[in-house]
Design a protein around this motif. Structure first.
Motif, PDB file in Angstrom:
ATOM      1  N   PHE A   9      25.200  38.602  26.453  1.00  0.00           N
ATOM      2  CA  PHE A   9      24.535  38.136  25.245  1.00  0.00           C
ATOM      3  C   PHE A   9      24.984  38.852  23.973  1.00  0.00           C
ATOM      4  N   PRO A  10      25.189  40.178  23.964  1.00  0.00           N
ATOM      5  CA  PRO A  10      25.627  40.815  22.713  1.00  0.00           C
ATOM      6  C   PRO A  10      26.974  40.287  22.221  1.00  0.00           C
ATOM      7  N   PHE A  11      27.805  39.812  23.119  1.00  0.00           N
ATOM      8  CA  PHE A  11      29.118  39.331  22.729  1.00  0.00           C
ATOM      9  C   PHE A  11      29.061  37.913  22.157  1.00  0.00           C
ATOM     10  N   LEU A  12      27.902  37.277  22.188  1.00  0.00           N
ATOM     11  CA  LEU A  12      27.750  35.947  21.614  1.00  0.00           C
ATOM     12  C   LEU A  12      27.224  36.000  20.187  1.00  0.00           C
ATOM     13  N   ASP A  13      27.014  37.188  19.674  1.00  0.00           N
ATOM     14  CA  ASP A  13      26.587  37.340  18.290  1.00  0.00           C
ATOM     15  C   ASP A  13      27.660  36.713  17.396  1.00  0.00           C
ATOM     16  N   PRO A  14      27.277  35.860  16.450  1.00  0.00           N
ATOM     17  CA  PRO A  14      28.268  35.179  15.609  1.00  0.00           C
ATOM     18  C   PRO A  14      29.215  36.131  14.879  1.00  0.00           C
ATOM     19  N   THR A  15      28.721  37.286  14.472  1.00  0.00           N
ATOM     20  CA  THR A  15      29.582  38.248  13.778  1.00  0.00           C
ATOM     21  C   THR A  15      30.663  38.782  14.718  1.00  0.00           C
ATOM     22  N   VAL A  16      30.270  39.069  15.957  1.00  0.00           N
ATOM     23  CA  VAL A  16      31.240  39.574  16.945  1.00  0.00           C
ATOM     24  C   VAL A  16      32.250  38.489  17.287  1.00  0.00           C
ATOM     25  N   ALA A  21      37.699  36.385  16.953  1.00  0.00           N
ATOM     26  CA  ALA A  21      38.571  35.251  16.658  1.00  0.00           C
ATOM     27  C   ALA A  21      39.585  35.577  15.562  1.00  0.00           C
ATOM     28  N   SER A  22      39.239  36.517  14.691  1.00  0.00           N
ATOM     29  CA  SER A  22      40.140  36.853  13.592  1.00  0.00           C
ATOM     30  C   SER A  22      41.249  37.829  13.996  1.00  0.00           C
ATOM     31  N   LEU A  23      41.120  38.453  15.158  1.00  0.00           N
ATOM     32  CA  LEU A  23      42.120  39.427  15.596  1.00  0.00           C
ATOM     33  C   LEU A  23      43.407  38.750  16.047  1.00  0.00           C
ATOM     34  N   PRO A  24      44.543  39.337  15.736  1.00  0.00           N
ATOM     35  CA  PRO A  24      45.800  38.807  16.262  1.00  0.00           C
ATOM     36  C   PRO A  24      45.845  38.961  17.781  1.00  0.00           C
ATOM     37  N   ALA A  25      46.536  38.072  18.444  1.00  0.00           N
ATOM     38  CA  ALA A  25      46.617  38.092  19.906  1.00  0.00           C
ATOM     39  C   ALA A  25      47.128  39.427  20.432  1.00  0.00           C
ATOM     40  N   ARG A  26      48.042  40.067  19.708  1.00  0.00           N
ATOM     41  CA  ARG A  26      48.614  41.324  20.195  1.00  0.00           C
ATOM     42  C   ARG A  26      47.580  42.449  20.282  1.00  0.00           C
ATOM     43  N   HIS A  27      46.445  42.311  19.592  1.00  0.00           N
ATOM     44  CA  HIS A  27      45.403  43.325  19.636  1.00  0.00           C
ATOM     45  C   HIS A  27      44.342  43.050  20.698  1.00  0.00           C
ATOM     46  N   LYS A  28      44.372  41.873  21.288  1.00  0.00           N
ATOM     47  CA  LYS A  28      43.339  41.502  22.250  1.00  0.00           C
ATOM     48  C   LYS A  28      43.661  41.947  23.666  1.00  0.00           C
ATOM     49  N   LEU A  29      44.904  42.208  23.939  1.00  0.00           N
ATOM     50  CA  LEU A  29      45.305  42.635  25.268  1.00  0.00           C
ATOM     51  C   LEU A  29      46.293  43.764  25.131  1.00  0.00           C
TER      52      LEU A  29
END
Length: 77
Positions: A9-16, A21-29
């Motif tokens: 549930f905390p990860f569904l916060d609209p701000t999070v 979604a704004s992070l570049p793909a290279r930063h997600k993994l």
């Protein structure tokens, strides 16, 4: 799913969600390390042994705390 545990549930916060979604793909993994950004962000708050531990399956309790005691045949006592 009728019988599952979801703790996201905390990860569904609209701000999070907007931030992720704004992070570049290279930063997600980062290699195969999961939740790299989350672990890095909370590294000063969470003990290293918690951050480094492997994933573990959820183990349900043998008898739920909210249900009445049951006899060996499964019927309420």
């Amino acid at each position: 799913m009728a019988h599952s545990v979801e703790g996201r549930f905390p990860f569904l916060d609209p701000t999070v969600v907007d931030f992720a979604a704004s992070l570049p793909a290279r930063h997600k993994l980062f290699g195969l390390e999961e939740k790299f950004i989350l672990k890095h962000a909370f590294a000063d708050l969470v003990p290293p042994e918690i951050l480094a531990r492997p994933k573990q399956p959820y183990r349900r309790p043998m008898r739920p705390a909210s249900s009445p005691a049951r006899s060996p045949n499964g019927c309420p006592r």
